[in-house]
Design a protein around this motif. Sequence first.
Motif, PDB file in Angstrom:
ATOM      1  N   UNK A  46      51.576 -76.318 -19.824  1.00 25.17           N
ATOM      2  CA  UNK A  46      51.022 -77.541 -20.415  1.00 25.17           C
ATOM      3  C   UNK A  46      50.437 -78.439 -19.324  1.00 25.17           C
ATOM      4  N   UNK A  47      51.172 -78.548 -18.223  1.00 22.32           N
ATOM      5  CA  UNK A  47      50.697 -79.373 -17.111  1.00 22.32           C
ATOM      6  C   UNK A  47      49.386 -78.823 -16.546  1.00 22.32           C
ATOM      7  N   UNK A  48      49.325 -77.516 -16.363  1.00 22.29           N
ATOM      8  CA  UNK A  48      48.096 -76.896 -15.852  1.00 22.29           C
ATOM      9  C   UNK A  48      46.941 -77.169 -16.816  1.00 22.29           C
ATOM     10  N   UNK A  49      47.206 -77.037 -18.113  1.00 16.91           N
ATOM     11  CA  UNK A  49      46.173 -77.315 -19.116  1.00 16.91           C
ATOM     12  C   UNK A  49      45.704 -78.757 -19.072  1.00 16.91           C
ATOM     13  N   UNK A  50      46.656 -79.699 -18.920  1.00 14.74           N
ATOM     14  CA  UNK A  50      46.302 -81.117 -18.838  1.00 14.74           C
ATOM     15  C   UNK A  50      45.454 -81.396 -17.604  1.00 14.74           C
ATOM     16  N   UNK A  51      45.840 -80.815 -16.476  1.00 16.85           N
ATOM     17  CA  UNK A  51      45.075 -81.024 -15.235  1.00 16.85           C
ATOM     18  C   UNK A  51      43.664 -80.434 -15.383  1.00 16.85           C
ATOM     19  N   UNK A  52      43.560 -79.287 -16.039  1.00 15.20           N
ATOM     20  CA  UNK A  52      42.243 -78.676 -16.248  1.00 15.20           C
ATOM     21  C   UNK A  52      41.392 -79.563 -17.157  1.00 15.20           C
ATOM     22  N   UNK A  53      42.009 -80.115 -18.217  1.00 15.82           N
ATOM     23  CA  UNK A  53      41.268 -81.013 -19.109  1.00 15.82           C
ATOM     24  C   UNK A  53      40.823 -82.276 -18.363  1.00 15.82           C
ATOM     25  N   UNK A  54      41.712 -82.849 -17.556  1.00 22.94           N
ATOM     26  CA  UNK A  54      41.346 -84.039 -16.776  1.00 22.94           C
ATOM     27  C   UNK A  54      40.178 -83.736 -15.848  1.00 22.94           C
ATOM     28  N   UNK A  74      32.019 -69.631 -17.890  1.00 20.52           N
ATOM     29  CA  UNK A  74      32.474 -68.982 -19.129  1.00 20.52           C
ATOM     30  C   UNK A  74      33.601 -67.989 -18.848  1.00 20.52           C
ATOM     31  N   UNK A  75      33.492 -67.244 -17.749  1.00 20.02           N
ATOM     32  CA  UNK A  75      34.557 -66.314 -17.365  1.00 20.02           C
ATOM     33  C   UNK A  75      35.855 -67.071 -17.089  1.00 20.02           C
ATOM     34  N   UNK A  76      35.763 -68.127 -16.307  1.00 15.52           N
ATOM     35  CA  UNK A  76      36.950 -68.920 -15.962  1.00 15.52           C
ATOM     36  C   UNK A  76      37.592 -69.499 -17.214  1.00 15.52           C
ATOM     37  N   UNK A  77      36.777 -69.990 -18.111  1.00 11.67           N
ATOM     38  CA  UNK A  77      37.285 -70.558 -19.362  1.00 11.67           C
ATOM     39  C   UNK A  77      38.001 -69.499 -20.204  1.00 11.67           C
ATOM     40  N   UNK A  78      37.402 -68.324 -20.305  1.00  6.64           N
ATOM     41  CA  UNK A  78      38.005 -67.244 -21.101  1.00  6.64           C
ATOM     42  C   UNK A  78      39.334 -66.794 -20.504  1.00  6.64           C
ATOM     43  N   UNK A  79      39.395 -66.649 -19.187  1.00  2.00           N
ATOM     44  CA  UNK A  79      40.642 -66.240 -18.535  1.00  2.00           C
ATOM     45  C   UNK A  79      41.725 -67.306 -18.701  1.00  2.00           C
ATOM     46  N   UNK A  92      53.452 -62.015 -15.574  1.00  2.00           N
ATOM     47  CA  UNK A  92      52.635 -61.566 -14.449  1.00  2.00           C
ATOM     48  C   UNK A  92      51.183 -61.346 -14.870  1.00  2.00           C
ATOM     49  N   UNK A  93      50.962 -60.956 -16.126  1.00  3.20           N
ATOM     50  CA  UNK A  93      49.589 -60.781 -16.605  1.00  3.20           C
ATOM     51  C   UNK A  93      48.928 -62.135 -16.861  1.00  3.20           C
ATOM     52  N   UNK A  94      49.719 -63.102 -17.334  1.00  2.00           N
ATOM     53  CA  UNK A  94      49.190 -64.452 -17.521  1.00  2.00           C
ATOM     54  C   UNK A  94      48.806 -65.048 -16.165  1.00  2.00           C
ATOM     55  N   UNK A  95      49.643 -64.804 -15.164  1.00  2.00           N
ATOM     56  CA  UNK A  95      49.334 -65.289 -13.814  1.00  2.00           C
ATOM     57  C   UNK A  95      48.058 -64.631 -13.292  1.00  2.00           C
ATOM     58  N   UNK A  96      47.870 -63.361 -13.584  1.00  2.00           N
ATOM     59  CA  UNK A  96      46.658 -62.652 -13.164  1.00  2.00           C
ATOM     60  C   UNK A  96      45.429 -63.258 -13.843  1.00  2.00           C
ATOM     61  N   UNK A  97      45.560 -63.626 -15.114  1.00  2.00           N
ATOM     62  CA  UNK A  97      44.449 -64.278 -15.817  1.00  2.00           C
ATOM     63  C   UNK A  97      44.080 -65.592 -15.129  1.00  2.00           C
ATOM     64  N   UNK A  98      45.090 -66.361 -14.705  1.00  2.00           N
ATOM     65  CA  UNK A  98      44.826 -67.613 -13.995  1.00  2.00           C
ATOM     66  C   UNK A  98      44.184 -67.346 -12.632  1.00  2.00           C
ATOM     67  N   UNK A  99      44.606 -66.264 -11.971  1.00  2.00           N
ATOM     68  CA  UNK A  99      43.994 -65.906 -10.689  1.00  2.00           C
ATOM     69  C   UNK A  99      42.528 -65.542 -10.876  1.00  2.00           C
TER      70      UNK A  99
END
Length: 129
Positions: A46-54, A74-79, A92-99
């Motif tokens: 949630x914090x990461x999402x809030x920081x991204x929205x800010x 668009x790639x970054x947004x989709x990941x 670990x797959x969610x972390x890879x998506x963020x990477x």
Amino acid sequence: MVKGPSGVPHCRIANKIDILSEVNQSIGYDFYISAMTGQGIDTLLRHIGERAREASDSAREILPFRERHVHLINQASAHTETALSDTAMPLELRAEELRLAADALGRITGRIDPEDLLDSIFSQFCIGK
């Protein structure tokens, strides 16, 4: 959240709180999680999402003008969306998506490797023989 030596804000995250007998919150971590049990992960995401929205709110008036930038955004947004929305996906797959999202943004800001730079140059410019 604190600013590091380079002035970039970052979070300190304590892991393995599931095996600690007592979490010492005076150490100064921003988030306490367990990668094994998932405890605290939702709060962190949630914090990461809030920081991204800010960050995106403050950059709304900056429009990318290169097709490559639009594609990478668009790639970054989709990941990022995959990492935040697919709660059944292993951590670990969610972390890879963020990477992958961070990598796409890094390509816009100039943090790309030489091979990528050469590919970009040769794909966008006509260079004679």
